[in-house]
Design an enzyme around this catalytic site. Structure first.
Site, PDB file in Angstrom:
ATOM      1  N   LYS A 165       0.908  -1.236  -0.008  1.00  0.00           N
ATOM      2  CA  LYS A 165       0.040   0.100   0.089  1.00  0.00           C
ATOM      3  C   LYS A 165       1.006   1.306   0.101  1.00  0.00           C
ATOM      4  O   LYS A 165       1.931   1.245   0.829  1.00  0.00           O
ATOM      5  CB  LYS A 165      -0.830   0.171   1.280  1.00  0.00           C
ATOM      6  CG  LYS A 165      -1.617   1.260   1.545  1.00  0.00           C
ATOM      7  CD  LYS A 165      -1.505   1.232   2.885  1.00  0.00           C
ATOM      8  CE  LYS A 165      -0.200   2.091   3.443  1.00  0.00           C
ATOM      9  NZ  LYS A 165       0.057   2.742   4.717  1.00  0.00           N
ATOM     10  N   GLY A 213       2.000  -1.126   4.335  1.00  0.00           N
ATOM     11  CA  GLY A 213       0.798  -2.015   4.533  1.00  0.00           C
ATOM     12  C   GLY A 213       1.159  -3.185   5.315  1.00  0.00           C
ATOM     13  O   GLY A 213       0.436  -3.534   6.173  1.00  0.00           O
ATOM     14  N   GLY A 214       2.209  -4.032   4.532  1.00  0.00           N
ATOM     15  CA  GLY A 214       2.666  -5.218   5.085  1.00  0.00           C
ATOM     16  C   GLY A 214       1.613  -6.077   6.033  1.00  0.00           C
ATOM     17  O   GLY A 214       0.709  -6.652   5.286  1.00  0.00           O
ATOM     18  N   GLY A 215       1.646  -5.906   7.284  1.00  0.00           N
ATOM     19  CA  GLY A 215       0.794  -6.942   8.259  1.00  0.00           C
ATOM     20  C   GLY A 215      -0.892  -6.567   7.758  1.00  0.00           C
ATOM     21  O   GLY A 215      -1.386  -7.468   7.788  1.00  0.00           O
ATOM     22  N   SER A 216      -1.075  -5.461   7.454  1.00  0.00           N
ATOM     23  CA  SER A 216      -2.360  -5.025   7.125  1.00  0.00           C
ATOM     24  C   SER A 216      -3.061  -5.583   5.564  1.00  0.00           C
ATOM     25  O   SER A 216      -3.952  -6.106   5.560  1.00  0.00           O
ATOM     26  CB  SER A 216      -2.743  -3.279   6.986  1.00  0.00           C
ATOM     27  OG  SER A 216      -2.107  -3.008   8.215  1.00  0.00           O
ATOM     28  N   ALA A 217      -2.108  -5.605   4.529  1.00  0.00           N
ATOM     29  CA  ALA A 217      -2.355  -6.096   3.392  1.00  0.00           C
ATOM     30  C   ALA A 217      -2.368  -7.723   3.634  1.00  0.00           C
ATOM     31  O   ALA A 217      -3.169  -8.312   2.879  1.00  0.00           O
ATOM     32  CB  ALA A 217      -1.084  -6.073   2.316  1.00  0.00           C
ATOM     33  N   ASP A 265      -5.565   0.201   8.885  1.00  0.00           N
ATOM     34  CA  ASP A 265      -5.218   0.212   7.397  1.00  0.00           C
ATOM     35  C   ASP A 265      -5.761  -1.005   6.691  1.00  0.00           C
ATOM     36  O   ASP A 265      -5.532  -1.194   5.314  1.00  0.00           O
ATOM     37  CB  ASP A 265      -3.642   0.119   7.069  1.00  0.00           C
ATOM     38  CG  ASP A 265      -3.027   1.473   7.393  1.00  0.00           C
ATOM     39  OD1 ASP A 265      -3.776   2.378   7.483  1.00  0.00           O
ATOM     40  OD2 ASP A 265      -1.871   1.402   7.392  1.00  0.00           O
ATOM     41  N   VAL A 285       9.276  -5.384   7.019  1.00  0.00           N
ATOM     42  CA  VAL A 285       7.910  -5.197   8.195  1.00  0.00           C
ATOM     43  C   VAL A 285       7.987  -3.654   8.709  1.00  0.00           C
ATOM     44  O   VAL A 285       9.036  -3.331   8.609  1.00  0.00           O
ATOM     45  CB  VAL A 285       7.837  -6.337   9.206  1.00  0.00           C
ATOM     46  CG1 VAL A 285       7.611  -7.540   8.571  1.00  0.00           C
ATOM     47  CG2 VAL A 285       9.068  -6.164   9.899  1.00  0.00           C
ATOM     48  N   ALA A 286       6.867  -3.109   9.323  1.00  0.00           N
ATOM     49  CA  ALA A 286       7.037  -2.020   9.831  1.00  0.00           C
ATOM     50  C   ALA A 286       7.457  -0.908   8.999  1.00  0.00           C
ATOM     51  O   ALA A 286       8.453  -0.117   9.655  1.00  0.00           O
ATOM     52  CB  ALA A 286       7.728  -2.054  11.415  1.00  0.00           C
ATOM     53  N   GLY A 330       5.580   1.350   6.417  1.00  0.00           N
ATOM     54  CA  GLY A 330       4.614   2.309   6.016  1.00  0.00           C
ATOM     55  C   GLY A 330       3.933   1.812   4.699  1.00  0.00           C
ATOM     56  O   GLY A 330       3.574   2.646   4.072  1.00  0.00           O
TER      57      GLY A 330
HETATM   58  O1  C5P Z   1      -4.821   0.473  13.689  1.00  0.00           O
HETATM   59  P1  C5P Z   1      -3.391   0.072  13.732  1.00  0.00           P
HETATM   60  O2  C5P Z   1      -3.184  -0.690  14.697  1.00  0.00           O
HETATM   61  O3  C5P Z   1      -2.835  -0.192  12.446  1.00  0.00           O
HETATM   62  O4  C5P Z   1      -2.786   1.548  14.085  1.00  0.00           O
HETATM   63  C1  C5P Z   1      -1.325   1.402  14.825  1.00  0.00           C
HETATM   64  C2  C5P Z   1      -1.266   2.679  15.739  1.00  0.00           C
HETATM   65  O5  C5P Z   1      -1.097   3.834  14.679  1.00  0.00           O
HETATM   66  C3  C5P Z   1      -2.368   3.266  16.421  1.00  0.00           C
HETATM   67  O6  C5P Z   1      -2.208   2.630  17.684  1.00  0.00           O
HETATM   68  C4  C5P Z   1      -2.241   4.821  16.413  1.00  0.00           C
HETATM   69  O7  C5P Z   1      -1.181   5.086  17.317  1.00  0.00           O
HETATM   70  C5  C5P Z   1      -1.917   4.998  15.219  1.00  0.00           C
HETATM   71  N1  C5P Z   1      -2.781   5.352  14.256  1.00  0.00           N
HETATM   72  C6  C5P Z   1      -3.176   6.917  14.418  1.00  0.00           C
HETATM   73  N2  C5P Z   1      -4.289   7.105  13.700  1.00  0.00           N
HETATM   74  C7  C5P Z   1      -4.722   6.474  12.382  1.00  0.00           C
HETATM   75  C8  C5P Z   1      -3.959   5.254  12.024  1.00  0.00           C
HETATM   76  C9  C5P Z   1      -2.867   4.487  13.241  1.00  0.00           C
HETATM   77  O8  C5P Z   1      -2.957   7.655  15.538  1.00  0.00           O
HETATM   78  N3  C5P Z   1      -5.618   7.033  11.447  1.00  0.00           N
END
Ligand code: C5P
Length: 299
Positions: free
Chosen positions: A24, A115-119, A151, A110-111, A113
């Protein structure tokens, strides 16, 4: 899984459902505000690259996961793996037993930016919906996806979208002109929560647009008037992000250089795949330690 153990029997192999988990890329990412729970309100144009992880699911008596690929060692294979959490969440929502032999081939850092795990989670949801032959009401899969991470819903789409809210508000983007990406990552993981916490300064306005830019150069021009509001916070944590951006912006063929998501992966927008491949070659020569890939954008 013990080494030497047969992961899938012949019968199980007969019905393997494969799903791609494309990277992503946030072509721009504006932070519009912050909710009381700490999540940020975003406005982003998200595209998916023709480069990504691969997920396969086959029938099995229990739920198991095997991880491989160049970045496989960086992924937890236990219960907190997002792929297994996605499978369990889908099982709980549909009343199915959580069963399946899942293979995850990690091609993406990983980690990072992109998508990785989300994808991967989105891909496994799509694969298991088919494997289990379950039908879900409109929006139900998106709800399960959002429960797994902000994501994940956008990754279910896999086509250019404008993303709002904390990631759950998804709208079709206008058709984009032919273009391609070169992706570069310094192989330094950057945890998303830290980057969001480090963001300071005023919030931005929405950057959405309606008309299709006539070509890649026009898209680059339009994107240049937008930005990624997480860049300064990412650079404060991982200064190499600035080096990656500098290197991309001075590489021939790169029309625009920008960080994706919360970093550290950055992208260069190029006119076409050959230009992106040439840029990737130049960068790889100069920075042999980086992860670099050239990719189409999935239209
Ligand atoms: O939802 P996800 O676990 O992927 O998000 C990881 C962290 O990224 C959240 O705990 C939050 O700190 C931050 N985040 C955010 N605003 C978003 C998406 C993520 O602050 N829209």
């Amino acid at each position: 899984m013990r080494s030497g153990e047969v992961f899938m029997t012949q019968a199980e192999l007969a019905d393997v459902i494969a799903a791609r988990a494309p990277a992503k890329v946030n072509l721009y990412l504006h932070v519009l505000g912050r909710r009381a729970d700490g999540y940020h309100l975003l406005d982003s144009l998200v595209v998916f690259a023709g480069e990504g992880d691969r997920v396969e699911a086959a029938a099995a008596e229990d739920l198991r996961l095997a991880v491989s690929g160049p970045f496989g060692a960086d992924v937890p294979a236990g219960e907190d793996n997002l792929v297994l959490r996605a499978a369990r969440a889908l099982a709980a929502a549909t009343g199915q037993p959580a069963r399946g032999a899942i293979r995850l081939e990690k091609q993406l850092p990983v980690a990072s930016g992109i998508g990785g795990g989300s994808a991967d989670a989105a891909a496994v949801l799509r694969a298991l919906v088919k494997l289990w032959n379950v039908s879900l009401a409109d929006g139900e899969l998106a709800g399960i996806a959002l429960g797994l991470g902000a994501d994940v819903p956008m990754c279910l789409h896999g086509r250019p979208v404008f993303v709002g809210g904390i990631g759950e508000d998804i709208a079709e983007a206008p058709a984009l002109p032919a273009c391609a990406l070169v992706l570069a990552n310094p192989r330094i993981p950057l945890p998303t929560p830290q980057v969001f916490r480090g963001r300071t300064g005023p919030f931005s306005a929405s950057g959405r647009f309606e008309a299709t830019p006539r070509d890649a150069a026009a898209l680059a021009e339009l994107l240049a008037r937008r930005g990624n509001d997480l860049t300064a916070a990412a650079i404060a944590l991982v200064p190499e992000v600035a080096t990656v951006l500098d290197a991309l912006s001075t590489t021939p063929g790169v029309l625009l250089a920008r960080m994706s998501g919360s970093g550290a992966t950055c992208f260069g927008l190029c006119a076409d795949l050959p230009a992106a491949q040439a840029a990737a070659g130049v960068l790889a020569d100069q920075h042999p330690g980086w992860w670099i890939a050239a990719a189409d954008i999935v239209a």
